[in-house]
Design an enzyme around this catalytic site. Structure first.
Site, PDB file in Angstrom:
ATOM      1  N   GLU A   6      47.784  37.523  36.218  1.00  0.00           N
ATOM      2  CA  GLU A   6      47.141  36.490  35.379  1.00  0.00           C
ATOM      3  C   GLU A   6      46.042  35.744  36.139  1.00  0.00           C
ATOM      4  O   GLU A   6      45.888  34.540  35.989  1.00  0.00           O
ATOM      5  CB  GLU A   6      48.180  35.472  34.861  1.00  0.00           C
ATOM      6  CG  GLU A   6      49.037  35.974  33.734  1.00  0.00           C
ATOM      7  CD  GLU A   6      48.317  36.076  32.404  1.00  0.00           C
ATOM      8  OE1 GLU A   6      47.212  35.529  32.277  1.00  0.00           O
ATOM      9  OE2 GLU A   6      48.857  36.748  31.518  1.00  0.00           O
TER      10      GLU A   6
HETATM   11  C1  FAD Z   1      53.525  43.663  38.565  1.00  0.00           C
HETATM   12  C2  FAD Z   1      52.212  43.485  37.887  1.00  0.00           C
HETATM   13  C3  FAD Z   1      52.170  43.288  36.517  1.00  0.00           C
HETATM   14  C4  FAD Z   1      50.941  43.210  35.865  1.00  0.00           C
HETATM   15  N1  FAD Z   1      50.899  43.139  34.493  1.00  0.00           N
HETATM   16  C5  FAD Z   1      49.696  43.267  33.862  1.00  0.00           C
HETATM   17  C6  FAD Z   1      49.616  43.402  32.437  1.00  0.00           C
HETATM   18  O1  FAD Z   1      50.628  43.370  31.748  1.00  0.00           O
HETATM   19  N2  FAD Z   1      48.388  43.585  31.872  1.00  0.00           N
HETATM   20  C7  FAD Z   1      47.247  43.627  32.604  1.00  0.00           C
HETATM   21  O2  FAD Z   1      46.193  43.780  32.020  1.00  0.00           O
HETATM   22  N3  FAD Z   1      47.279  43.485  33.955  1.00  0.00           N
HETATM   23  C8  FAD Z   1      48.472  43.307  34.589  1.00  0.00           C
HETATM   24  N4  FAD Z   1      48.528  43.198  35.970  1.00  0.00           N
HETATM   25  C9  FAD Z   1      47.280  43.253  36.724  1.00  0.00           C
HETATM   26  C10 FAD Z   1      46.942  41.939  37.395  1.00  0.00           C
HETATM   27  O3  FAD Z   1      46.465  41.017  36.474  1.00  0.00           O
HETATM   28  C11 FAD Z   1      45.962  42.283  38.520  1.00  0.00           C
HETATM   29  O4  FAD Z   1      46.718  42.899  39.549  1.00  0.00           O
HETATM   30  C12 FAD Z   1      45.235  41.077  39.042  1.00  0.00           C
HETATM   31  O5  FAD Z   1      44.336  40.599  38.085  1.00  0.00           O
HETATM   32  C13 FAD Z   1      44.461  41.401  40.339  1.00  0.00           C
HETATM   33  O6  FAD Z   1      43.724  42.562  40.201  1.00  0.00           O
HETATM   34  P1  FAD Z   1      43.833  43.706  41.323  1.00  0.00           P
HETATM   35  O7  FAD Z   1      45.272  44.005  41.524  1.00  0.00           O
HETATM   36  O8  FAD Z   1      42.967  44.812  40.882  1.00  0.00           O
HETATM   37  O9  FAD Z   1      43.307  43.040  42.619  1.00  0.00           O
HETATM   38  P2  FAD Z   1      41.763  42.871  43.024  1.00  0.00           P
HETATM   39  O10 FAD Z   1      40.996  42.365  41.859  1.00  0.00           O
HETATM   40  O11 FAD Z   1      41.307  44.124  43.681  1.00  0.00           O
HETATM   41  O12 FAD Z   1      41.862  41.710  44.079  1.00  0.00           O
HETATM   42  C14 FAD Z   1      42.258  41.917  45.439  1.00  0.00           C
HETATM   43  C15 FAD Z   1      42.005  40.640  46.231  1.00  0.00           C
HETATM   44  O13 FAD Z   1      40.620  40.317  46.200  1.00  0.00           O
HETATM   45  C16 FAD Z   1      40.436  38.994  45.747  1.00  0.00           C
HETATM   46  N5  FAD Z   1      39.221  38.885  44.940  1.00  0.00           N
HETATM   47  C17 FAD Z   1      38.776  39.738  44.003  1.00  0.00           C
HETATM   48  N6  FAD Z   1      37.651  39.266  43.454  1.00  0.00           N
HETATM   49  C18 FAD Z   1      37.378  38.090  44.032  1.00  0.00           C
HETATM   50  C19 FAD Z   1      36.360  37.099  43.888  1.00  0.00           C
HETATM   51  N7  FAD Z   1      35.390  37.235  42.993  1.00  0.00           N
HETATM   52  N8  FAD Z   1      36.416  35.991  44.672  1.00  0.00           N
HETATM   53  C20 FAD Z   1      37.405  35.811  45.568  1.00  0.00           C
HETATM   54  N9  FAD Z   1      38.394  36.716  45.747  1.00  0.00           N
HETATM   55  C21 FAD Z   1      38.395  37.832  44.988  1.00  0.00           C
HETATM   56  C22 FAD Z   1      41.658  38.672  44.920  1.00  0.00           C
HETATM   57  O14 FAD Z   1      41.899  37.267  44.839  1.00  0.00           O
HETATM   58  C23 FAD Z   1      42.741  39.423  45.673  1.00  0.00           C
HETATM   59  O15 FAD Z   1      43.233  38.629  46.710  1.00  0.00           O
HETATM   60  C24 FAD Z   1      49.748  43.237  36.622  1.00  0.00           C
HETATM   61  C25 FAD Z   1      49.815  43.373  38.010  1.00  0.00           C
HETATM   62  C26 FAD Z   1      51.015  43.513  38.641  1.00  0.00           C
HETATM   63  C27 FAD Z   1      51.038  43.716  40.139  1.00  0.00           C
END
Ligand code: FAD
Length: 598
Positions: free
Chosen positions: A440
């Site tokens: 989220e």
């Molecule tokens: C168990 C689980 C359940 C989930 N359920 C759902 C779901 O039901 N539906 C759905 O759509 N998604 C879901 N998600 C996805 C979740 O919302 C994403 O994992 C989350 O938004 C982060 O995206 P990412 O994992 O690709 O990390 P990334 O976006 O790759 O981020 C990696 C790191 O980089 C940092 N970062 C990235 N961009 C920036 C920026 N602009 N400025 C500063 N820091 C940054 C982040 O803060 C983080 O620390 C789920 C994830 C998990 C692990």
């Protein structure tokens, strides 16, 4: 076994700190009363205890797996869903015409808190379903609501939120799932969605996915993203589920915690067409999703609080029972060992947990009460309430996510080696909660949202409203017994906040967006601790007012509130100064660090 939730504290927050019992004065809640709310809370506790808490550890040890192409869950999960449905909790907050009780949002969150504390994995299915239906209620057409939303409100079908893709998590503007228009007005959806919670299972007759996708040929970036309803099974004319809609399970993710909630990689349009319907207007997908974010993010924050709270209660129970060591002043080796709760350092660990989780719960319920004010409060206040809620949302989501993790680490510490084993639930809560700063919107994204958007929105009006509310509570608490130290610490924190924010916001243009946001996390820490300090002032004031008449357990309860408020003021609020200084100095250490230097 320790209880998973403190009934006493929940009622204190709802009825002594917040004025939830006065909500029936508003027309929408006219049929309610304090007794109705008590009945609802008692029902929630009983269902959560009997059907959710009972299989929490079993779900953790037996994560979902696929057999013959079908996702297998424990039978107890199905029983829990039935019990939740029969208790009416899928629809409790909806209008009476939809079979609901028109329960206020603060009560809805209080109900949900029971399930989050009892079994966060199984609670994921109904909460996603409720969030999906709430979004449809605002944006879907009446025909779509009849077709896709009603079965969710009745708890017959379940829902998901399908935003993320393998290459696009925080950066949703880069999603590539496409929607190709068809002659009959529907769309053919194709692409992969990653991390989709509740994406595939056999718990319900159908699964309704809310999918973000780009209409072919549309604008690049955020403006080209639209929202679609895509069912797992296509829907027959009589409303029953029909043939497969080709939403294919490509695999399950194996997670550290939250293991009871199936988490999936889904391929849309694999081996056939996935047909979807556009929700509202094209190009509004992210805006529609963000409309629901306030509620969803309060839900995540409350989920974090409840895990931390359950850990606190478990470690408290243990600390009362476990005998180890003697007071430093006692030199008699033949005297019995004392319960570890008698050691000041254990009390420190317990007080820290209490301060974090009870402060977090006060914040989550306060924010929920703002959702009610926005919908049913005085018309003239709603614009300000909306800005206040917007400002608080990144804090409500991220502060408990972070500080419940700290609390759970302390819970393990209190329990020593026992806390590190699977004989007790705290290691599971620790793993479960680790998701909350990630999904989220990560903590990093919340910091950017707070400093880069919410603090300056509407000319900074949200911050003005927040400060005026805090000032009013500071004044109202003047003269109450035992609150001087707490009031003084909060006043200092307010000054530090205002002067740091004035400096950094004033320098924004000169710094440029990258350097300006480089220490956004400090804004989150500084304002987060201040807001929770305010929540502690409100709790301390309610306790100080009630204490003179209180006896026995009640008196102990109020003393505990005052002591935890004092702890937060003395041990935690001074940490704000560091973040205020860092922010105001626009320190460039992280910004200037070069990739090659790592
Ligand atoms: C168990 C689980 C359940 C989930 N359920 C759902 C779901 O039901 N539906 C759905 O759509 N998604 C879901 N998600 C996805 C979740 O919302 C994403 O994992 C989350 O938004 C982060 O995206 P990412 O994992 O690709 O990390 P990334 O976006 O790759 O981020 C990696 C790191 O980089 C940092 N970062 C990235 N961009 C920036 C920026 N602009 N400025 C500063 N820091 C940054 C982040 O803060 C983080 O620390 C789920 C994830 C998990 C692990």
């Amino acid at each position: 076994m320790a209880p998973f939730l403190s009934k006493r504290d929940l009622r204190f927050q709802l009825f002594e700190v917040l004025d939830t019992a006065a909500l029936p004065q508003r027309p929408r809640f006219a049929d309610h009363s304090r007794e109705v709310y008590e009945d609802v809370l008692n029902l929630a506790y009983n269902v959560a205890d009997k059907y959710f808490a009972s299989h929490a550890r079993e779900s953790d040890l037996n994560e979902p797996h696929v057999v013959d192409g079908k996702v297998q869950l424990l039978p107890a999960v199905g029983d829990a869903m039935r019990a939740f449905r029969e208790a009416g909790f899928f629809s409790a907050h909806h209008d009476e015409e939809l079979g609901g009780l028109q329960l206020p949002w603060v009560m809805t969150q209080a109900v949900q808190a029971h399930f989050q504390a009892a079994n966060v994995g199984s609670s994921g299915y109904p909460f996603l379903t409720i969030g999906n239906a709430n979004l449809q209620r605002v944006f879907a057409s009446p025909q779509q609501q009849a077709k896709y939303m009603l079965p969710l409100v009745e708890g017959r079908w379940f829902g998901t939120m399908a935003l993320s893709e393998p290459h696009a998590g925080s950066g949703l503007a880069d999603i590539t799932t496409t929607a190709t228009p068809k002659d009959d007005g529907t769309f053919s959806i194709s692409g992969s969605k990653m991390w989709i919670s509740g994406g595939e299972h056999e718990l319900a007759g159908n699964i309704v996915h809310l999918v973000l996708a780009r209409i072919k040929g549309g604008a690049a970036g955020v403006k080209g993203i639209s929202l679609f309803l895509v069912p797992r099974y296509r829907i027959n004319d009589d409303g029953t589920p029909g043939e497969s809609n080709n939403v294919v399970l490509a695999g399950l993710n194996h997670k550290m915690g939250y293991r009871g909630t199936t988490n999936t990689l889904l391929n849309f349009g694999e081996g056939g067409e996935s047909v979807g319907e556009l929700v509202g207007e094209a190009g509004q997908g992210l805006r529609q999703m963000f409309h629901m974010m306030n509620e969803a993010r309060i839900g995540v924050g409350m989920g974090a609080v409840m895990l931390g709270y359950a850990g606190y209660l478990a470690s408290l129970d243990y600390a009362r029972e476990r005998a180890q060591g003697r007071a430093a002043s006692n030199k008699d080796p033949l005297s019995p060992a004392i319960a570890i709760i008698g050691h000041a350092d254990v009390k420190r660990l317990l007080l820290r947990q209490k301060a974090f989780v009870e402060g977090g719960m006060a914040l989550g319920l306060y924010a929920s009460s703002l959702v009610d004010d926005l919908q049913t409060g005085p018309e003239e206040d709603r614009a300000d309430t909306s800005l206040l809620l917007d400002l608080l949302t990144p804090i409500v989501k991220s502060w408990p996510s972070k500080y419940s993790q700290e609390a759970l680490s302390d819970a393990i510490q209190v329990m020593g080696g026992a806390g590190y084993t699977r004989d007790y639930p705290v290691e599971m809560y620790y793993r479960d909660n680790r998701l909350n700063p990630i999904h989220e919107g990560t903590e990093g994204i919340q910091g950017n949202d707070l400093l880069g958007r919410k603090l300056t929105q509407a000319g900074g009006r949200g911050l003005e409203v927040l400060m005026s509310h805090i000032e009013a509570d500071l004044q109202a608490a003047e003269g109450l017994d035992g609150l001087d130290e707490i009031r003084a610490a909060l006043k200092t924190a307010l000054e530090q906040n205002l002067s740091a924010l004035k400096v950094i916001l004033g320098k924004a243009a000169e710094l440029g967006p990258d350097l300006f946001l480089a220490n956004a996390n400090s804004a989150l820490e500084m304002l987060g601790h201040t807001v929770v300090g305010w929540m502690w002032l409100r709790q301390a004031a309610a306790a100080a007012r009630a204490l003179p008449e209180a006896k026995g357990d009640d008196a102990n309860f109020y003393h505990g509130k005052l002591q935890a408020a004092r702890f937060f003021a003395i041990y935690e609020l001074p940490r704000i100064e560091f973040h205020a200084q860092l922010l105001a100095s626009a320190d460039a250490t992280t910004h200037e660090m070069q990739e090659a230097w790592f």
